[in-house]
Design an enzyme around this catalytic site. Sequence first.
Site, PDB file in Angstrom:
ATOM      1  N   LYS A  98      37.184  52.862  42.412  1.00 16.34           N
ATOM      2  CA  LYS A  98      37.951  54.033  42.908  1.00 16.34           C
ATOM      3  C   LYS A  98      38.875  54.605  41.844  1.00 16.34           C
ATOM      4  CE  LYS A  98      39.967  50.063  44.466  1.00 16.34           C
ATOM      5  NZ  LYS A  98      39.495  48.951  45.247  1.00 16.34           N
ATOM      6  N   VAL A 116      35.778  53.028  48.669  1.00 12.48           N
ATOM      7  CA  VAL A 116      36.728  53.462  49.702  1.00 12.48           C
ATOM      8  C   VAL A 116      36.557  52.609  50.959  1.00 12.48           C
ATOM      9  CG1 VAL A 116      37.548  55.389  51.099  1.00 12.48           C
ATOM     10  CG2 VAL A 116      36.623  55.819  48.822  1.00 12.48           C
ATOM     11  N   GLY A 135      36.201  49.469  51.467  1.00 14.47           N
ATOM     12  CA  GLY A 135      35.302  48.314  51.361  1.00 14.47           C
ATOM     13  C   GLY A 135      34.027  48.423  52.163  1.00 14.47           C
ATOM     14  N   ILE A 153      33.453  49.538  55.156  1.00  7.99           N
ATOM     15  CA  ILE A 153      33.298  50.618  56.145  1.00  7.99           C
ATOM     16  C   ILE A 153      32.488  51.756  55.514  1.00  7.99           C
ATOM     17  CG2 ILE A 153      34.490  52.261  57.653  1.00  7.99           C
ATOM     18  CD1 ILE A 153      36.989  50.538  57.489  1.00  7.99           C
ATOM     19  N   LYS A 208      41.754  56.025  46.810  1.00 11.28           N
ATOM     20  CA  LYS A 208      40.742  56.168  47.870  1.00 11.28           C
ATOM     21  C   LYS A 208      40.925  57.494  48.603  1.00 11.28           C
ATOM     22  CE  LYS A 208      40.799  51.169  48.333  1.00 11.28           C
ATOM     23  NZ  LYS A 208      41.352  50.029  49.046  1.00 11.28           N
TER      24      LYS A 208
HETATM   25  N1  NAP Z   1      37.455  42.760  45.236  1.00 19.81           N
HETATM   26  C1  NAP Z   1      37.377  43.637  46.240  1.00 19.81           C
HETATM   27  O1  NAP Z   1      37.526  43.281  47.417  1.00 19.81           O
HETATM   28  C2  NAP Z   1      37.071  45.080  45.956  1.00 19.81           C
HETATM   29  C3  NAP Z   1      36.992  45.983  47.015  1.00 19.81           C
HETATM   30  C4  NAP Z   1      36.663  47.314  46.773  1.00 19.81           C
HETATM   31  C5  NAP Z   1      36.454  47.724  45.479  1.00 19.81           C
HETATM   32  N2  NAP Z   1      36.572  46.835  44.451  1.00 19.81           N
HETATM   33  C6  NAP Z   1      36.332  47.318  43.095  1.00 19.81           C
HETATM   34  O2  NAP Z   1      35.215  46.642  42.552  1.00 19.81           O
HETATM   35  C7  NAP Z   1      35.346  46.512  41.142  1.00 19.81           C
HETATM   36  C8  NAP Z   1      35.242  45.039  40.777  1.00 19.81           C
HETATM   37  O3  NAP Z   1      36.238  44.321  41.461  1.00 19.81           O
HETATM   38  P1  NAP Z   1      36.236  42.712  41.526  1.00 19.81           P
HETATM   39  O4  NAP Z   1      37.252  42.355  42.546  1.00 19.81           O
HETATM   40  O5  NAP Z   1      34.876  42.195  41.638  1.00 19.81           O
HETATM   41  O6  NAP Z   1      36.835  42.380  40.066  1.00 19.81           O
HETATM   42  P2  NAP Z   1      36.868  40.968  39.339  1.00 19.81           P
HETATM   43  O7  NAP Z   1      36.643  39.863  40.298  1.00 19.81           O
HETATM   44  O8  NAP Z   1      38.090  40.968  38.500  1.00 19.81           O
HETATM   45  O9  NAP Z   1      35.583  41.035  38.384  1.00 19.81           O
HETATM   46  C9  NAP Z   1      35.506  41.901  37.300  1.00 19.81           C
HETATM   47  C10 NAP Z   1      34.269  41.539  36.516  1.00 19.81           C
HETATM   48  O10 NAP Z   1      34.107  42.464  35.445  1.00 19.81           O
HETATM   49  C11 NAP Z   1      33.842  41.740  34.246  1.00 19.81           C
HETATM   50  N3  NAP Z   1      34.371  42.517  33.115  1.00 19.81           N
HETATM   51  C12 NAP Z   1      35.619  42.942  32.921  1.00 19.81           C
HETATM   52  N4  NAP Z   1      35.698  43.595  31.756  1.00 19.81           N
HETATM   53  C13 NAP Z   1      34.463  43.554  31.202  1.00 19.81           C
HETATM   54  C14 NAP Z   1      33.910  44.021  29.985  1.00 19.81           C
HETATM   55  N5  NAP Z   1      34.653  44.667  29.100  1.00 19.81           N
HETATM   56  N6  NAP Z   1      32.596  43.807  29.773  1.00 19.81           N
HETATM   57  C15 NAP Z   1      31.819  43.158  30.670  1.00 19.81           C
HETATM   58  N7  NAP Z   1      32.306  42.683  31.835  1.00 19.81           N
HETATM   59  C16 NAP Z   1      33.613  42.875  32.081  1.00 19.81           C
HETATM   60  C17 NAP Z   1      34.550  40.412  34.404  1.00 19.81           C
HETATM   61  O11 NAP Z   1      33.948  39.457  33.554  1.00 19.81           O
HETATM   62  P3  NAP Z   1      34.388  37.905  33.524  1.00 19.81           P
HETATM   63  O12 NAP Z   1      34.098  37.369  34.893  1.00 19.81           O
HETATM   64  O13 NAP Z   1      33.525  37.278  32.493  1.00 19.81           O
HETATM   65  O14 NAP Z   1      35.846  37.896  33.202  1.00 19.81           O
HETATM   66  C18 NAP Z   1      34.307  40.135  35.894  1.00 19.81           C
HETATM   67  O15 NAP Z   1      33.078  39.492  36.065  1.00 19.81           O
HETATM   68  C19 NAP Z   1      36.688  47.168  40.820  1.00 19.81           C
HETATM   69  O16 NAP Z   1      36.490  48.519  40.475  1.00 19.81           O
HETATM   70  C20 NAP Z   1      37.455  47.086  42.129  1.00 19.81           C
HETATM   71  O17 NAP Z   1      38.461  48.087  42.260  1.00 19.81           O
HETATM   72  C21 NAP Z   1      36.869  45.530  44.665  1.00 19.81           C
END
Ligand code: NAP
Length: 428
Positions: free
Chosen positions: A107, A134, A136, A138, A207
């Site tokens: 987002k 936006v 999650g 939903i 969002k």
């Molecule tokens: N978590 C939620 O509930 C949720 C909900 C809605 C939206 N989102 C969105 O989804 C996205 C991911 O969220 P997440 O919670 O999954 O994040 P996360 O758990 O912090 O995971 C981020 C991932 O990206 C990788 N990464 C970071 N920088 C990188 C780079 N330069 N090159 C290659 N890989 C890289 C990290 O690698 P390493 O593991 O090796 O460090 C990790 O695997 C974000 O945009 C977030 O806003 C998340």
Amino acid sequence: MTKPLRLGIAGLGTVGTGVVKIVRRHADLLTARTGRKIEITAVSARDRAKDRGVSLRGYGWEDDPVALATRDDVDIFVELMGGPDGPAKAATEAAIAAGKDVVTANKAMLAMHGQALAELAENAGQSIRYEAAVAGGIPVIKALTEGLAGNEITRVMGVMNGTCNYILTRMESSGLPYDDVFREADALGYLEADPNLDVGGIDAGHKLALLSSIAFGTRPDFAGIEIEGIQRVTIDDIRQAADMGYRIKLLGVAQRTARGLEQRMQPCLVPADSPLGQLEGGTNMVVIEGDSIEQVVLRGPGAGEGPTASAVMGDVCDLARGLRLPVFGQPADSLDAAPSAIAGLPAPYYLRMALQDKPGALAKIAAILGDAGVSIDRMRQYGHSESAAPVLIVTHKTTRAALDKALEAMQSTDVMASTPVALRIETV
Ligand SMILES: NC(=O)c1ccc[n+]([C@@H]2O[C@H](COP(=O)([O-])OP(=O)(O)OC[C@H]3O[C@@H](n4cnc5c(N)ncnc54)[C@H](OP(=O)(O)O)[C@@H]3O)[C@@H](O)[C@H]2O)c1
């Protein structure tokens, strides 16, 4: 059967591993539903050696997400790294230039660069899908872009940050102050690395920028959102609001007004018996109002591995079925650059303040409100200390400008014992 649809997934954190699990677990189901085999050809993250609790055997690996995004054996680049700029944006642009569709949960990137990325993608004939960005799990982007496409949307509202809703509802149920519940939320791992993204209303603001763009045919305008976080909400506000039949929510509201697009993300009072008022804990809710449907309420999990990965896979399935839509529901070059109208529409407000305990203090405040054209609906004093008298006022509908004028005038009197707190009461 048509040829397999090949995914390249960048980011193997919470959401990325969730997507890998669904692709592995539901291979047959996905094929039955889309008529295509959906497979992962390669992945990317920072640390190749990290155990991610899911097998990555058989997938190619790229250290550089841009290299992943441009591989010949990738049809859809799935961006799940996060961040408004940096590798996420670079790899998204590279994917589009290489003729790939993009699915993302990011987002922040779309709220900041959505217009440019949408133009880039649409000029290249590619899609960017972002259901997971936006609310999650939903399917709100789909509801607005497709199911409600026959409506003129009049208002979109949402509680879209589960952490803030957890903090506010936990304050109410436990009676604990904000700082204690914030620490609790942190210990439970609910907060982003930069907590201000959550409690400062920024994440939810991102969002809202995307929802209002689709709802009103406007360019995503994060900078045009009036944002206030929940840090100043006290247990006293929560109790007083409850006493009057309201609950406090970090509520995003977008609506078109005669002066432009009004977008707000701020703590508001909503009726306790409304769907928004009854929302507990980390759950999200989006309320969409349109000329033909009146109101649709969507409620569900706003974050977490399963719900977010579910939304990503919904987008992947749409692309597998050949569904191609403009990024914000209508061609990006036709989106309107609507001026932002800060709190243009009048509303009732809740005011809490502490007055010096001296004769005529309350009368002075009432006169200031009257002079600014703000009329009082309810007023009461509650509790009392040696030197200060807490006062609660609910106004009739007024503009924020008139209220601000009154609040400024109050500050220059000799009767204030604290800075007044003003919260909008949203009609829902
Ligand atoms: N978590 C939620 O509930 C949720 C909900 C809605 C939206 N989102 C969105 O989804 C996205 C991911 O969220 P997440 O919670 O999954 O994040 P996360 O758990 O912090 O995971 C981020 C991932 O990206 C990788 N990464 C970071 N920088 C990188 C780079 N330069 N090159 C290659 N890989 C890289 C990290 O690698 P390493 O593991 O090796 O460090 C990790 O695997 C974000 O945009 C977030 O806003 C998340």
